[in-house]
Design an enzyme around this catalytic site. Structure first.
Site, PDB file in Angstrom:
ATOM      1  N   HIS A 188       0.825  -1.051 -16.255  1.00 46.18           N
ATOM      2  CA  HIS A 188       0.168   0.298 -16.136  1.00 46.18           C
ATOM      3  C   HIS A 188       0.966   1.214 -15.258  1.00 46.18           C
ATOM      4  CE1 HIS A 188      -2.986  -1.191 -18.910  1.00 46.18           C
ATOM      5  NE2 HIS A 188      -2.963  -2.130 -18.131  1.00 46.18           N
ATOM      6  N   HIS A 189       0.770   0.756 -13.793  1.00 46.95           N
ATOM      7  CA  HIS A 189       1.639   1.337 -12.823  1.00 46.95           C
ATOM      8  C   HIS A 189       2.921   1.737 -13.277  1.00 46.95           C
ATOM      9  CE1 HIS A 189      -1.881   0.117 -10.497  1.00 46.95           C
ATOM     10  NE2 HIS A 189      -1.377   1.098  -9.644  1.00 46.95           N
ATOM     11  N   ARG A 247      19.987  14.534 -12.129  1.00 52.82           N
ATOM     12  CA  ARG A 247      20.576  15.387 -11.234  1.00 52.82           C
ATOM     13  C   ARG A 247      19.883  15.269  -9.806  1.00 52.82           C
ATOM     14  NH1 ARG A 247      20.702  19.151 -15.769  1.00 52.82           N
ATOM     15  NH2 ARG A 247      22.737  19.442 -16.261  1.00 52.82           N
ATOM     16  N   ASP A 304      -0.264  -5.303  -5.519  1.00 48.47           N
ATOM     17  CA  ASP A 304      -0.932  -4.064  -4.991  1.00 48.47           C
ATOM     18  C   ASP A 304      -2.719  -4.338  -5.314  1.00 48.47           C
ATOM     19  OD1 ASP A 304      -1.261  -1.596  -3.496  1.00 48.47           O
ATOM     20  OD2 ASP A 304      -0.661  -0.518  -5.128  1.00 48.47           O
ATOM     21  N   LEU A 362      -5.247   6.410  -9.843  1.00 49.98           N
ATOM     22  CA  LEU A 362      -4.871   5.296  -9.512  1.00 49.98           C
ATOM     23  C   LEU A 362      -5.030   4.434  -8.084  1.00 49.98           C
ATOM     24  CD1 LEU A 362      -1.837   4.347 -11.871  1.00 49.98           C
ATOM     25  CD2 LEU A 362      -4.135   3.407 -12.209  1.00 49.98           C
ATOM     26  N   HIS A 415       5.156   6.164  -0.644  1.00 48.53           N
ATOM     27  CA  HIS A 415       4.384   7.254  -0.365  1.00 48.53           C
ATOM     28  C   HIS A 415       5.266   8.476   0.066  1.00 48.53           C
ATOM     29  CE1 HIS A 415       0.823   5.502  -1.727  1.00 48.53           C
ATOM     30  NE2 HIS A 415       1.259   4.550  -0.949  1.00 48.53           N
ATOM     31  N   HIS A 428      -4.457   7.140  -0.663  1.00 45.63           N
ATOM     32  CA  HIS A 428      -4.760   7.004   0.739  1.00 45.63           C
ATOM     33  C   HIS A 428      -5.524   8.153   1.263  1.00 45.63           C
ATOM     34  CE1 HIS A 428      -2.315   3.442   1.994  1.00 45.63           C
ATOM     35  NE2 HIS A 428      -1.382   3.926   0.910  1.00 45.63           N
ATOM     36  N   ASN A 482       5.961   4.417  -8.321  1.00 44.32           N
ATOM     37  CA  ASN A 482       4.846   4.901  -7.859  1.00 44.32           C
ATOM     38  C   ASN A 482       4.698   5.694  -6.395  1.00 44.32           C
ATOM     39  OD1 ASN A 482       3.861   1.986  -9.404  1.00 44.32           O
ATOM     40  ND2 ASN A 482       3.259   4.074 -10.259  1.00 44.32           N
ATOM     41  N   ALA A 483       3.947   6.685  -6.422  1.00 39.86           N
ATOM     42  CA  ALA A 483       4.130   7.540  -5.148  1.00 39.86           C
ATOM     43  C   ALA A 483       5.567   7.982  -4.632  1.00 39.86           C
ATOM     44  CB  ALA A 483       3.176   6.813  -4.090  1.00 39.86           C
TER      45      ALA A 483
END
Length: 407
Positions: free
Chosen positions: A249-250, A226, A273, A307, A194, A140, A218-219
């Site tokens: 892959h992600h 912990r 996505d 990515l 995100h 982004h 992801n993100a």
């Protein structure tokens, strides 16, 4: 026109029904069963599989068409293209614009919702941001991100004209919890993504009404022994669903297995996505929210290597789940159709092969390749094999169906 599919194996929410009949009315499924005589032309689907149409909750486009656009016609063109991947419905994903809000893109998405169309059905708008954590911004544009603002959010809701269905935010940002409550009161599904949230912060967001996690793993912080983070919180919340980009892959296959086993098919929603370059050759260039990107093998990347979404299609996601992850086919179908339908708020009419439901379904061969896709009873994609079966049933294929049926 009423017609019948005969002899296929129907797969629906964990159940495989061999040699079944599927009776299709004008736009809805009329009947499902062992026999269906005298109900219209009969198409021989022996040796094939029929599954509910795939619903892609989180996609940015494909086939060269962007959903983050100021042109409603581009979204309509995507809707006509995407059935070749087995997708029969989708959310229109809108992201940011450099140094501003995507008001024109939201207005275009809202307009596209009202246009007459064939093909996959847009179910609403998915807004990714702007209240995201800069530490986890991914692809982004940094100038798109900002602190939570109730007045600004009210403006975004107004521009969306009631079509906003999902919004991603980072719950740890100051003021984010107030926005969660506001979005829930407007019927919007709040997704955590995100984000740099701790386990505790994610738990509070779920308690406030969030019920989705954007592209799990992801993100966001990883799942640690912990510091369980958002994934740990998600696993414990029965009402929440996690998105999973199933390109291998992600998220690598072993981690995909962990998530699916932890959440189960009813709480895992497969998404692509995908970028506008999905379905296009390696090296194809495109723009993501003002940043240059390109297709790099089986992924999409920004110029710095980050990515930037995927080039995955839903049919390939199905094959990946079965071949790379070892998911039973019926469970995979649940994650591509039934669970996304519930998240999108259309579970009463999509995501199942049941009488009264929209006639959204995909015909697959034994290799899980798409042979034909029907959207609300209309043929939206067909290969030469399906064209031959239609001809044998005395049915003529409309010239408006994509060109692959004639090859």
């Amino acid at each position: 026109m009423r017609f019948v599919l005969a002899g296929a194996t129907l797969i629906d929410t964990g159940i495989a029904d061999p040699a079944a009949w599927l009776v299709v009315g004008d736009s809805a499924i009329a009947a499902v069963g062992a026999t269906a005589h005298g109900t219209g032309p009969v198409i021989d689907a022996t040796g094939l599989l029929v599954v509910p149409g795939f619903i892609d909750l989180h996609t940015h486009g494909g086939g060269g068409f962007a959903l983050h656009t100021t042109e409603p016609e581009e979204i309509v063109a995507y809707a006509a293209w995407v059935p070749r991947t087995g997708t029969t419905a989708f959310l229109i994903n809108v992201v940011g614009v450099p140094d501003g809000l995507p008001e024109r893109q939201l207005a275009a998405a809202a307009t596209a919702m009202t246009l007459a169309r064939r093909g996959a059905e847009p179910l609403g708008i998915y807004l990714e941001g702007p209240y995201l954590n800069p530490k986890r911004r991914g692809a982004h544009h940094p100038s798109w991100l900002r602190a939570p603002d109730r007045t600004e959010l009210s403006r975004l809701l107004a521009v969306s004209r009631g079509f906003l269905r999902v919004m991603t935010l980072a719950p740890e940002l100051p003021g984010a919890e107030e926005l969660v409550h506001l979005l829930v009161t407007h019927g919007v599904t709040v997704a955590l993504g995100h984000t740099d949230a701790t386990y505790e912060q994610a738990r509070r967001a779920f308690q406030a009404g969030a019920r989705l996690v954007t592209h799990c793993f992801n993100a966001m912080p990883p799942l640690l022994h912990r510091a369980p983070g958002p994934i740990g919180a998600l696993v414990e919340v029965d009402h929440a669903v996690g998105e999973l980009i199933a390109d291998g892959h992600h998220v690598v296959p072993p981690a995909m297995r962990v998530l699916i086993r932890a959440l189960g098919p009813q709480r895992t929603a497969i998404v692509t996505d995908a970028q506008p370059a999905a379905g296009l050759p390696t090296g194809t260039s495109f723009s993501f929210a003002g940043l240059p990107a390109h297709v790099d093998g089986q992924v999409a990347r920004l110029s710095d290597g980050t990515l930037a979404g995927s080039i995955l299609t839903m049919d390939q996601a199905l094959r990946n789940l079965v071949s790379l992850v070892g998911v039973p086919l019926a469970d995979a179908v649940t994650m591509l159709a039934t669970t996304p339908a519930r998240v999108a708020g259309v579970a009463e009419r999509k995501g199942r092969l049941l009488p009264g439901y929209d006639a959204d379904f995909v015909v697959l061969n034994a290799d899980l390749q798409v042979i034909a896709t029907y959207c609300r009873g209309q043929l939206a994609h067909a290969t030469a094999e399906w064209h031959d079966r239609l001809a044998a049933a005395g049915l003529r294929v409309s010239a408006s169906v994509d060109e692959e049926q004639a090859q």
